[in-house]
Write a protein that holds these residues in place. Structure first.
Motif: not given
Length: 224
Positions: A77-88, A95-100
């Motif tokens: 219901r409140n789903s948003y993209p976030y950065l994980a370790n491998f995104n940095v 920022l390709e295929n970010l998890n939410k």
């Protein structure tokens, strides 16, 4: 396909491979350019060869780890993209295929990224970091990352990012890893206790301008 077509495809792939290699080499040289400038301006910041003021990390920044992912609590219901370790990555974000995951109103206030935030890896290659420039809004961050907000009257994120890189390149965090550790971690308590060489703000500002100018060249290389 015919032998001639195969040869043509192989030739095109070879040229693409060489082009990719050339781009990577150009980007590496630009990073080496910044690194050389950093050392020229600030010296060996691990041993503080230029005798700058030294401050505890917690005195000049505020930092916290991101939200822990709990699969059982995800409603969508409140789903948003976030950065994980491998995104940095170093000085940039993938920022390709970010998890939410779900961030309620309280979480959004707590974990939303802002311009100038420094995202620092807590595990894996500890200290790997990049400065956030609102590449995506809104965006949040997971527990494997420290979000660091600098006191801009004392320290700038561009300087601090390269301070981390220098420490990673020259063993400044080796004591944190431990002699027998297979996976190094930089927990929040240890991060806050790091001793940081803090040059005068005027020099940090000059370095930040230099980084911004060089980053424009990086963007041009990636677009080419």
């Amino acid at each position: 396909i015919s032998v001639e077509q195969q040869k043509f495809c192989s030739s095109v792939l070879d040229k693409l491979h060489k082009l990719i290699q050339m781009r990577q080499q150009e980007l590496q040289k630009l990073d080496e350019f910044i690194k050389a400038r950093f050392v020229e301006m600030f010296g060996d910041v691990i041993h503080n060869s230029k005798k700058w003021q030294v401050c505890l990390f917690a005195e000049i920044t505020s930092s916290r780890l991101g939200k822990m992912l709990d699969a059982k609590q995800q409603t969508g219901r409140n789903s948003y993209p976030y950065l994980a370790n491998f995104n940095v990555q170093w000085f940039r974000f993938n920022l390709e295929n970010l998890n939410k995951m779900d961030f309620d109103e309280k979480d959004r206030a707590e974990f939303e990224l802002r311009e100038g935030d420094l995202l620092v890896c807590e595990g894996g290659e500890i200290g790997r970091c990049a400065v956030w420039h609102n590449e995506l809004q809104p965006c949040f961050f997971q527990k494997a990352l420290h979000r660091v907000r600098c006191n801009h009257q004392i320290i700038l994120p561009d300087y601090l990012a390269w301070w981390f890189r220098y420490n990673c390149d020259y063993g400044g965090f080796s004591a944190l890893a431990g002699a027998k550790a297979t996976i190094a971690h930089l927990p929040g308590a240890k991060l806050k206790q790091l001793q940081v060489a803090v040059p005068p703000m005027e020099l940090q500002e000059q370095f930040a301008v230099f980084v911004a100018q060089t980053d424009k060249s990086k963007v041009a290389v990636r677009k080419y």
